[in-house]
Structures are given as structure tokens and as C-alpha cells.
Design an enzyme around this catalytic site. Structure first.
Site, PDB file in Angstrom:
ATOM      1  N   GLY A 182      22.739  34.889 -14.049  1.00 53.48           N
ATOM      2  CA  GLY A 182      21.792  35.430 -13.076  1.00 53.48           C
ATOM      3  C   GLY A 182      22.433  35.721 -11.733  1.00 53.48           C
ATOM      4  O   GLY A 182      22.152  36.743 -11.095  1.00 53.48           O
ATOM      5  N   ARG A 204      32.202  25.213 -18.135  1.00 54.27           N
ATOM      6  CA  ARG A 204      31.823  25.021 -16.728  1.00 54.27           C
ATOM      7  C   ARG A 204      32.515  23.808 -16.112  1.00 54.27           C
ATOM      8  O   ARG A 204      32.822  23.809 -14.915  1.00 54.27           O
ATOM      9  CB  ARG A 204      30.301  24.909 -16.613  1.00 54.27           C
ATOM     10  CG  ARG A 204      29.617  26.250 -16.833  1.00 54.27           C
ATOM     11  CD  ARG A 204      28.115  26.164 -16.766  1.00 54.27           C
ATOM     12  NE  ARG A 204      27.545  27.500 -16.678  1.00 54.27           N
ATOM     13  CZ  ARG A 204      26.252  27.772 -16.668  1.00 54.27           C
ATOM     14  NH1 ARG A 204      25.387  26.769 -16.748  1.00 54.27           N
ATOM     15  NH2 ARG A 204      25.821  29.008 -16.584  1.00 54.27           N
ATOM     16  N   GLY A 240      25.252  37.018 -19.575  1.00 56.58           N
ATOM     17  CA  GLY A 240      25.229  36.104 -20.722  1.00 56.58           C
ATOM     18  C   GLY A 240      25.780  36.623 -22.029  1.00 56.58           C
ATOM     19  O   GLY A 240      26.688  36.022 -22.611  1.00 56.58           O
TER      20      GLY A 240
END
Length: 396
Positions: free
Chosen positions: A376, A35, A353
Site C-alpha cells: 500500500g 521483512r 503485492g
């Protein structure tokens, strides 16, 4: 869609919402920096223009101020990845934060403390968002992983930058990638949906049936479909109350001309255990005491042929219990098929995921077109929902 390319950041302070919610080990070292790497292009663009970057993020789900969730633990890792010194301030609002921003020169980076140390962040408090807004001249949202949350830093804050807000490089890529699958992708479009439950994928299936040509179903939800069709599934996982729903999906797909591909054979096991006894059986004749934990060799061939004919591919969910080495072969084979199709010019998007974890584990990350960073948020996009963090940038 306004992006960072629409702005020149010279002598400007860019307030960037990043997603640095990264895993840490017991020594507070970052164990997966994906990330942080993903946010780098946006930050570097600001610095190269001659601006400064103020980074705000959350980490974990702290209850008030908890040191183990402090972003000070990741300052060094962020600096290593960006290749510049990163300053840190022990709050994200108030005088301390404002003074740190005021002292920031062009070309410098400041990391604010964890937004979620303040409950006003997750409650979407307007006053808190306004305090944050004082820290920058231009607001950039580059945090796709939290774009489905109407939090102060992801959504509410945008109203304080009516003409000075934009998408970062990462968020823009996420939006474009999902758009390619749902709207502008070259046909044939194939969606691969795995995972254990039909119920968790039903909204996605209903939203994408009008947009795809092929639907490959794998993972545990296979057995709800097979049982609904009258097959014997032994002790395989099954949602008995979703059998009618499975038949309804098959009916709708047929009406819309979508080809559904279910496994034809599976690797059965006599226990949910990597060392269980195994045998390949037809998907609809699994004996009692046995359960399907991966797809079989014939299914791998069938799925391979479908994937190679596809020009746009969405992969969400593994085909088997890939966490166990003996039941990972189907998921790995699918990865190879998608990699081959991508090398031949197809566009491939991996999201959700477990499929992202599988892609990383088996080294397919650089062999597909795009790996989504938001679980999500990705799923809600595929369900056709408008994400508040995206709408906030698009709305005047």
C-alpha cells in the site's frame, strides 16, 4: 534526508519502528522472513556503534490482546536472523516496558509486544506516542510497509524527537528507489502495470505519465482497453464503466509522447481453470466463451524488446493469472526480460503485492535492482501522495 548514517549510536538506545508483520503457520512459525531480513542492516548498525536496539512492530489486526498475534512467537526467528539474543517484554508501554529498557545494555536487542494490542496505536493517539517515546534516545523509522499510516508509532511519535529522528536503511532505500523511477531515473523510463482493474491503477497512471517514456499494460485491465478500442474480448474480465477512462488514458499518453504497449495476442481459455482448453488468439478477436488469462508469444517478444531498450523500469502487477501454472508464462518471461535489462545496467524496481509474490515465486528477487517491502505504501508513493511516516521524519 537524515538516515542512520548521520548518527553514532554509542551508548544510545535506538527506538526502531520495524515492520515485522510476517505470516505465521498454525504452529506460529514464520513462513516468510523477508521483512525481518530487510530490517537487519539498520539494527546491526546500531549494535556495531555500541548502542542498544528497542524494536516495536505490529502483527496482524488484533482486536485487543490476542495471543495468536503476540510478537513472542517470532523472538526466536528474529534472534536467528540477527545473530544475537533478543529479549522480549510483554507490553510496549508502561512500567514493564520501561523497566526492560532500563535494564538493556549496549549491544542488546529488546522486542516490544504488539503495538496494536493498544487501539491508541492505530488511532494515532498523542499520549500513547509520548509513552513510546520514553523508551529511546533516538527514533528510527524503518517500516516502509506502514509509512502510509498516520499511526502513533509511525508518525505521531516523531514530534518527540525533533533533532533525534531518522530513516532506517530499508526506508531510505525505498524512498531512493521510488525517486529513481519518478524523478531521477535514466531514460528511457518504462512502467509495467498489470493486475485486473484499471480503476485500481488510474491514480498511478495519471501521476507517472509525465515521468515515463513507455507504459506496458498487461493483466486483466488489458481487456477494458481492448474493448474500448472496439475489439472482441469474449468472456474476459472487463470494467465496462471504465472504457471511456481507458480511451482518455490513451489520449493523454499520446499528448505527452508516452508509448503505450498493449498485448497483441493472448493465451485464451474456455474456463477460469488451470486445466481448461487453451489457444493463442489475437487480443482483439477472443471468441465468445473464451477469456484471456495470459499474454501470448508475440506479446512476450514485443514487451521484451521494449524492456531491453529501457534504462529505468517499474514493475507493478503480473501479466496473467500467474497463480495457475499454465497461465504464468507471460509473467515469467517478463521477469526474465527485466532481469536481463538489469544485468545490462538498467535500474529495476518491483512493487505491489502480486508482482512481489511473482518475483519471489519465480526466483527473480536477486535479479532485479530492488523489491519493495510495502504494498500500500508503494502504491501511494507512485500515486504522488506524501506518506505521513516519511513526512514526520523530514519535518522539523
Amino acid at each position: 534526508m537524515k538516515t542512520i548514517d548521520d548518527f553514532n549510536f554509542e551508548n544510545k538506545k535506538a527506538l526502531i519502528r520495524v515492520d515485522f508483520n510476517v505470516p505465521l503457520n498454525e504452529n506460529f512459525e514464520v513462513t516468510d522472513d523477508t521483512r525481518i531480513q530487510a530490517a537487519k542492516p539498520t539494527i546491526i548498525k546500531v549494535l556495531e556503534d555500541g548502542g542498544s536496539a528497542i524494536l516495536m512492530s505490529h502483527l496482524g489486526r488484533p482486536k485487543g490482546v490476542q495471543d495468536e498475534f503476540s510478537l513472542r512467537h517470532i523472538v526466536e526467528k528474529v534472534a536467528d536472523i540477527l545473530g544475537v539474543q533478543v529479549k522480549y517484554v510483554a507490553n510496549c508501554v508502561g512500567q514493564e516496558a520501561e523497566d526492560a529498557v532500563a535494564a538493556l545494555n549496549s549491544g542488546e536487542v529488546l522486542l516490544l509486544e504488539n503495538l496494536r494490542f493498544h487501539p491508541n496505536e492505530t488511532s494515532g493517539d498523542t499520549g500513547f506516542a509520548e509513552q513510546l517515546s520514553k523508551l529511546g534516545d533516538i527514533y528510527i523509522n524503518d517500516a516502509f510497509g506502514t509509512a502510509h499510516r498516520a499511526h502513533a508509532s509511525t508518525t505521531i511519535i516523531a514530534q518527540f524527537f525533533p533533532e533525534r529522528k531518522c530513516f532506517g536503511n530499508l526506508l531510505a532505500k525505498e524512498i531512493e528507489s521510488i525517486d529513481k523511477v519518478l524523478r531521477s531515473g535514466e531514460k528511457p523510463v518504462t512502467a509495467v502495470l498489470g493486475g485486473s482493474k484499471v480503476s485500481s491503477k488510474i491514480t498511478i497512471i495519471e501521476n507517472i505519465l509525465d515521468k515515463i517514456d513507455h507504459l506496458i499494460i498487461g493483466g486483466g485491465m488489458t481487456y477494458t482497453f481492448i474493448k474500448a478500442l472496439g475489439g472482441q474480448i469474449g468472456d474476459s474480465i472487463c470494467e465496462d464503466d471504465k472504457q471511456e477512462l481507458a480511451l482518455e488514458i490513451l489520449r493523454k499518453a499520446k499528448e505527452k509522447g508516452v508509448e503505450i504497449h498493449l498485448p497483441v495476442d493472448v493465451l485464451g481459455a474456455d474456463a477460469f481453470d488451470n486445466n481448461a482448453n487453451t489457444k493463442v488468439v489475437a487480443v482483439n478477436t477472443i471468441p465468445d466463451g473464451w477469456q484471456g488469462l495470459d499474454v501470448g508469444p508475440e506479446t512476450m517478444k514485443v514487451f521484451h524488446d521494449v524492456i531491453l531498450k529501457s534504462k529505468t523500469i517499474l514493475w507493478n502487477g503480473p501479466l496473467g493469472v500467474f497463480e495457475m501454472e499454465n497461465f504464468a508464462k507471460g509473467t515469467i518471461a517478463l521477469g526474465h526480460s527485466i532481469a536481463e535489462a538489469t544485468a545490462n545496467g538498467a535500474f529495476s524496481l518491483v512493487g505491489g503485492g502480486d508482482s512481489v509474490a511473482a518475483v519471489k515465486q519465480f526466483g527473480f528477487g536477486t535479479k532485479v535492482s530492488y523489491v519493495s517491502t510495502g504494498g500500500g505504501a508503494m502504491l501511494e508513493s507512485l500515486e504522488g501522495k506524501t506518506l505521513p511516516g516519511i513526512a514526520a521524519i523530514e519535518n522539523k
